[in-house]
Design a protein around this motif. Structure first.
Motif, short mmCIF file in Angstrom:
data_model
loop_
_atom_site.label_atom_id
_atom_site.label_comp_id
_atom_site.label_asym_id
_atom_site.label_seq_id
_atom_site.Cartn_x
_atom_site.Cartn_y
_atom_site.Cartn_z
N ARG A 14 0.81 -1.21 0.00
CA ARG A 14 0.00 0.00 0.00
C ARG A 14 0.85 1.27 0.00
NH1 ARG A 14 -4.77 -1.08 -2.00
NH2 ARG A 14 -5.72 -2.79 -0.92
N LEU A 16 2.12 3.03 -2.26
CA LEU A 16 2.21 3.48 -3.64
C LEU A 16 2.08 5.00 -3.72
CD1 LEU A 16 -0.17 0.82 -5.19
CD2 LEU A 16 2.31 0.82 -5.28
N ARG A 18 1.03 8.54 -5.69
CA ARG A 18 -0.15 8.92 -6.49
C ARG A 18 0.10 8.67 -7.97
NH1 ARG A 18 -4.56 12.71 -5.74
NH2 ARG A 18 -5.11 13.62 -7.74
N GLU A 20 2.03 6.36 -9.32
CA GLU A 20 1.95 4.92 -9.58
C GLU A 20 0.51 4.46 -9.69
OE1 GLU A 20 5.90 3.02 -7.50
OE2 GLU A 20 4.26 3.67 -6.20
N VAL A 21 -0.34 4.97 -8.82
CA VAL A 21 -1.76 4.60 -8.86
C VAL A 21 -2.40 5.10 -10.14
CG1 VAL A 21 -4.01 4.94 -7.76
CG2 VAL A 21 -1.99 4.48 -6.35
N GLY A 24 -1.16 2.91 -13.00
CA GLY A 24 -1.77 1.58 -12.97
C GLY A 24 -3.21 1.60 -13.43
N ILE A 25 -3.98 2.57 -12.95
CA ILE A 25 -5.39 2.68 -13.33
C ILE A 25 -5.51 3.04 -14.82
CG2 ILE A 25 -7.57 3.89 -12.91
CD1 ILE A 25 -6.81 1.97 -10.66
N THR A 74 -8.20 -6.07 -10.03
CA THR A 74 -6.83 -5.57 -10.10
C THR A 74 -6.77 -4.11 -9.70
OG1 THR A 74 -6.38 -7.13 -11.88
CG2 THR A 74 -4.82 -5.33 -11.60
N SER A 75 -7.74 -3.33 -10.10
CA SER A 75 -7.73 -1.91 -9.70
C SER A 75 -7.95 -1.76 -8.19
CB SER A 75 -8.76 -1.11 -10.48
OG SER A 75 -10.07 -1.52 -10.18
N TRP A 78 -4.77 -1.57 -6.44
CA TRP A 78 -4.08 -0.29 -6.54
C TRP A 78 -4.65 0.75 -5.58
CZ3 TRP A 78 0.28 0.78 -9.22
CH2 TRP A 78 0.69 -0.17 -10.16
N THR A 79 -5.95 0.66 -5.30
CA THR A 79 -6.58 1.67 -4.46
C THR A 79 -7.75 1.07 -3.69
OG1 THR A 79 -7.66 3.84 -4.43
CG2 THR A 79 -8.07 2.45 -6.34
N ALA A 85 -11.44 2.74 -8.25
CA ALA A 85 -11.26 1.34 -8.69
C ALA A 85 -12.21 0.98 -9.82
CB ALA A 85 -11.46 0.39 -7.51
#
Length: 136
Positions: A14, A16, A18, A20-21, A24-25, A74-75, A78-79, A85
């Motif tokens: 967790r 990560l 901002r 990176e998030v 990823g999204i 998966t999302s 990330w969050t 998500a």
């Protein structure tokens, strides 16, 4: 030294940033658009049965359900923010809407006006929402 790992616990990183998030999204949303395009292209698949008869085989409806489920799950890695998500699902839905109005702009109909298209929409939405309401 090896540390035993409990199988019932999930270890999710967790820490990560901002950026990176967001990255990823973004890639998950791009994957949703690519999958939508492939699902629509192969929605009209027919198979030939023994004896020469042909039958519609819209297997991409099932793929839409499971792949949108995977994207949303998966999302959620990330969050923890559920609206964030759901961005891959919203991207998929926006792409579906664009494909619906595409004939008005250019005249080429990519998404058929039949029950398979409706089932694709329902399966995509159900697969994307499932991890959000179930709690992944």
């Amino acid at each position: 030294m090896v540390v035993p790992v409990e199988r019932n616990r999930s270890f999710i990183h967790r820490g990560l940033s901002r950026g990176e998030v967001i990255g990823g999204i973004f890639w998950l949303g791009l994957g949703a658009l690519i999958s939508l395009l492939l699902e629509v292209v192969y929605l009209g698949t027919w198979i030939t049965l023994p004896g020469g008869a042909a039958m519609a085989f819209p297997y991409t409806i099932v793929i839409a359900f499971f792949f949108n489920m995977v994207l949303t799950r998966t999302s959620l890695l990330w969050t923890d923010n559920k609206p964030v998500a759901a961005i891959p699902l919203f991207t998929w839905l926006l792409g579906f809407a664009v494909l619906l109005i595409w004939p008005l702009a250019v005249g080429d109909q990519l998404l058929g006006s039949n029950m398979r298209s409706v089932l694709l929409l329902v399966a995509g939405i159900a697969g994307g929402i499932w991890p959000l309401v179930r709690g992944a």
